[in-house]
Design a protein around this motif. Structure first.
Motif, PDB file in Angstrom:
ATOM      1  N   THR A  42      35.424 -47.330 -55.422  1.00 22.01           N
ATOM      2  CA  THR A  42      36.119 -47.340 -56.709  1.00 22.01           C
ATOM      3  C   THR A  42      37.608 -47.191 -56.469  1.00 22.01           C
ATOM      4  O   THR A  42      38.032 -46.305 -55.714  1.00 22.01           O
ATOM      5  CB  THR A  42      35.631 -46.202 -57.613  1.00 22.01           C
ATOM      6  N   LYS A  43      38.393 -48.069 -57.077  1.00 17.59           N
ATOM      7  CA  LYS A  43      39.848 -48.056 -56.929  1.00 17.59           C
ATOM      8  C   LYS A  43      40.503 -48.126 -58.299  1.00 17.59           C
ATOM      9  O   LYS A  43      39.888 -48.537 -59.283  1.00 17.59           O
ATOM     10  CB  LYS A  43      40.328 -49.227 -56.068  1.00 17.59           C
ATOM     11  N   LEU A  44      41.783 -47.753 -58.325  1.00 21.52           N
ATOM     12  CA  LEU A  44      42.582 -47.889 -59.525  1.00 21.52           C
ATOM     13  C   LEU A  44      43.371 -49.185 -59.411  1.00 21.52           C
ATOM     14  O   LEU A  44      44.326 -49.286 -58.643  1.00 21.52           O
ATOM     15  CB  LEU A  44      43.521 -46.684 -59.676  1.00 21.52           C
ATOM     16  N   LEU A  45      42.939 -50.194 -60.145  1.00 21.80           N
ATOM     17  CA  LEU A  45      43.568 -51.515 -60.096  1.00 21.80           C
ATOM     18  C   LEU A  45      44.401 -51.708 -61.361  1.00 21.80           C
ATOM     19  O   LEU A  45      43.864 -51.823 -62.456  1.00 21.80           O
ATOM     20  CB  LEU A  45      42.490 -52.606 -59.993  1.00 21.80           C
ATOM     21  N   ASP A  46      45.713 -51.692 -61.188  1.00 24.17           N
ATOM     22  CA  ASP A  46      46.638 -51.785 -62.323  1.00 24.17           C
ATOM     23  C   ASP A  46      46.291 -50.769 -63.410  1.00 24.17           C
ATOM     24  O   ASP A  46      46.246 -51.078 -64.602  1.00 24.17           O
ATOM     25  CB  ASP A  46      46.644 -53.198 -62.909  1.00 24.17           C
ATOM     26  N   GLY A  47      45.995 -49.548 -62.948  1.00 28.29           N
ATOM     27  CA  GLY A  47      45.717 -48.472 -63.886  1.00 28.29           C
ATOM     28  C   GLY A  47      44.308 -48.410 -64.396  1.00 28.29           C
ATOM     29  O   GLY A  47      43.973 -47.522 -65.183  1.00 28.29           O
ATOM     30  N   VAL A  48      43.449 -49.328 -63.991  1.00 23.81           N
ATOM     31  CA  VAL A  48      42.070 -49.368 -64.468  1.00 23.81           C
ATOM     32  C   VAL A  48      41.109 -49.019 -63.333  1.00 23.81           C
ATOM     33  O   VAL A  48      41.149 -49.628 -62.260  1.00 23.81           O
ATOM     34  CB  VAL A  48      41.726 -50.762 -65.033  1.00 23.81           C
ATOM     35  N   SER A  49      40.250 -48.047 -63.571  1.00 22.28           N
ATOM     36  CA  SER A  49      39.257 -47.680 -62.568  1.00 22.28           C
ATOM     37  C   SER A  49      38.265 -48.832 -62.400  1.00 22.28           C
ATOM     38  O   SER A  49      37.614 -49.252 -63.360  1.00 22.28           O
ATOM     39  CB  SER A  49      38.523 -46.406 -62.999  1.00 22.28           C
ATOM     40  N   THR A  50      38.156 -49.335 -61.174  1.00 21.84           N
ATOM     41  CA  THR A  50      37.339 -50.514 -60.909  1.00 21.84           C
ATOM     42  C   THR A  50      36.447 -50.250 -59.702  1.00 21.84           C
ATOM     43  O   THR A  50      36.919 -49.842 -58.648  1.00 21.84           O
ATOM     44  CB  THR A  50      38.239 -51.738 -60.621  1.00 21.84           C
ATOM     45  N   THR A  51      35.153 -50.485 -59.873  1.00 19.08           N
ATOM     46  CA  THR A  51      34.186 -50.259 -58.804  1.00 19.08           C
ATOM     47  C   THR A  51      33.664 -51.586 -58.267  1.00 19.08           C
ATOM     48  O   THR A  51      33.328 -52.484 -59.043  1.00 19.08           O
ATOM     49  CB  THR A  51      33.009 -49.412 -59.315  1.00 19.08           C
ATOM     50  N   GLY A  52      33.598 -51.683 -56.964  1.00 17.88           N
ATOM     51  CA  GLY A  52      33.056 -52.894 -56.354  1.00 17.88           C
ATOM     52  C   GLY A  52      33.534 -53.075 -54.939  1.00 17.88           C
ATOM     53  O   GLY A  52      33.814 -52.110 -54.218  1.00 17.88           O
ATOM     54  N   TRP A  53      33.602 -54.308 -54.513  1.00 14.49           N
ATOM     55  CA  TRP A  53      34.060 -54.685 -53.184  1.00 14.49           C
ATOM     56  C   TRP A  53      35.394 -55.405 -53.324  1.00 14.49           C
ATOM     57  O   TRP A  53      35.542 -56.276 -54.203  1.00 14.49           O
ATOM     58  CB  TRP A  53      33.056 -55.608 -52.516  1.00 14.49           C
ATOM     59  N   PHE A  54      36.364 -55.100 -52.473  1.00 14.80           N
ATOM     60  CA  PHE A  54      37.721 -55.615 -52.631  1.00 14.80           C
ATOM     61  C   PHE A  54      38.147 -56.421 -51.403  1.00 14.80           C
ATOM     62  O   PHE A  54      37.902 -56.012 -50.262  1.00 14.80           O
ATOM     63  CB  PHE A  54      38.703 -54.461 -52.867  1.00 14.80           C
TER      64      PHE A  54
END
Length: 395
Positions: free
Chosen positions: A132-144
């Motif tokens: 889980t990462k913070l992508l442009d302020g949005v918590s996003t879970t997955g593979w990057f």
């Protein structure tokens, strides 16, 4: 297009000045008021290809841009989708949304999170990469993508992103791998030779602030590849876009290509503005003052269609805004996004029935948007866009 659109889907040396570069687009800026009317029944032909001095002036207006290829028919950002877009008559192919790998290569994916557009979840060897990462302020879970090398990503295969709306596209799940931007640039040359007509592409720098903080700056990588392939000049058949104005400003110092600032909903703020504390919203950028500033470093804007014609609370189109007139007055072209054939993506007054996979009155929607004088449009269905343009110029 980026995260901003996903939300709506619920909806150097030798540089030329901005004014000189915008002259490339003079004919396109006429929009429906000049370039379309009086065409003797045909859109302006793309006779002046790359190397002939035509630049964007040689493209038909309204320009039909294959959004992530022909993503209404094939999994997006695959060579299957890009190839089909050309076969269906797209004037430009959006190839692709550019994100980096851990080892610094640029690949084409809708987002750095690839759980929804590849079969990564079916690879047990990559199960531990899920995070889980913070992508442009949005918590996003997955593979990057930034957690994979290019060699690792090449073991994956693309799948349909919105199977509920496009179950027919799932037929092609697993057929194509993830393209690199360098592969796209070589493909562009191959297709230009085979077709005897210049092929244009429209890549997007995705989440530039996010990736710069990771030490994976996009603009330098994009510029480096464009220069390597001799496609960094003002008439080169590559338009570069981004939702972050500072990214376009940076690119403006690195290459001479036509540049476009993407614009999401009026109340939103570009993430680079959020990071730097710039209080302005998209509503500020689409004022005459904001557009004049954009025109100092870019040649066009890519607004969401709702900035051209807003929708009411029921989802029906209302009266057009002054954005087209104001942008043209600033010397900017407009390539709004995105027209799709399926009901859920159309304004309510152009839907037919309630089936999310059924097509609505998309020709009516095209006619309405073209009438505003826009210079082109991103579409998931290039063949429909070409037919709609034909109807419009022959009306």
């Amino acid at each position: 297009m980026g995260t901003q659109e996903s939300q709506h889907e619920q909806e150097s040396t030798g540089r030329t000045g901005g004014t000189g570069r915008r002259a490339l687009l003079g004919a396109a800026v006429l929009g429906a008021g000049g370039a379309v009317l009086g065409l003797s029944g045909t859109a302006r032909a793309a006779d002046e290809g790359y190397g002939g001095g035509g630049g964007l002036k040689g493209l038909p207006v309204p320009t039909v841009i294959g959004h992530r290829g022909a993503s209404g028919y094939r999994p997006e950002h695959t060579f299957g989708s890009y190839q089909l877009a050309l076969d269906l008559g797209a004037d430009i192919v959006e190839a692709g949304d550019l994100v980096p790998t851990r080892d610094g290569h640029l690949v084409c994916r809708h987002e750095p999170e690839i759980g929804g557009t590849t079969d990564v979840a079916n690879h047990p060897e990559f199960a531990g990469r899920k995070t889980t990462k913070l992508l442009d302020g949005v918590s996003t879970t997955g593979w990057f993508t930034e957690d994979f090398t290019l060699a690792e990503l090449k073991r994956l295969r693309a799948i349909e992103r919105i199977p509920a709306n496009r179950p027919h596209n799932t037929l092609y799940d697993g057929r194509w791998d993830i393209p690199t931007f360098e592969e796209v640039l070589k493909w562009q040359d191959e297709q230009t030779r085979k077709r005897g007509k210049q092929v244009w592409i429209y890549p997007e720098a995705k989440h530039p602030t996010y990736f710069r903080k990771l030490g994976l700056g996009l603009e330098e990588r994009i510029a480096g590849l464009l220069r390597k392939h001799g496609k960094h000049r003002k008439n080169s058949p590559v338009i570069v876009q981004s939702f972050e104005p500072t990214s376009i400003r940076r690119l403006n110092k690195l290459v001479d290509n036509p540049l476009v600032v993407l614009l999401s909903s009026a109340g939103s703020r570009p993430f680079d503005f959020v990071e730097t504390g710039d209080p302005r919203t998209v509503a500020d950028l689409v004022t005459p003052k904001g557009l004049k500033e954009i025109a100092s470093y870019a040649q066009g804007i890519g607004p969401t269609l709702d900035l051209v014609i807003p929708r009411d609370s029921a989802g029906n189109l209302t009266a057009p805004t002054t954005l087209v007139k104001d942008a043209h007055a600033a010397g900017l072209i407009l390539h709004p996004y995105t027209l799709r054939n399926e009901n859920p993506f159309l304004p309510a007054n152009f839907r037919k029935g309630t089936d999310p996979d059924a097509y609505g009155d998309v020709f009516g929607a095209y006619r309405t948007y073209f009438a505003t004088g826009i210079d082109g449009v991103f579409t998931d269905n290039p063949d429909t866009g070409v037919l709609a343009r034909q109807d419009f110029v022959n009306r």
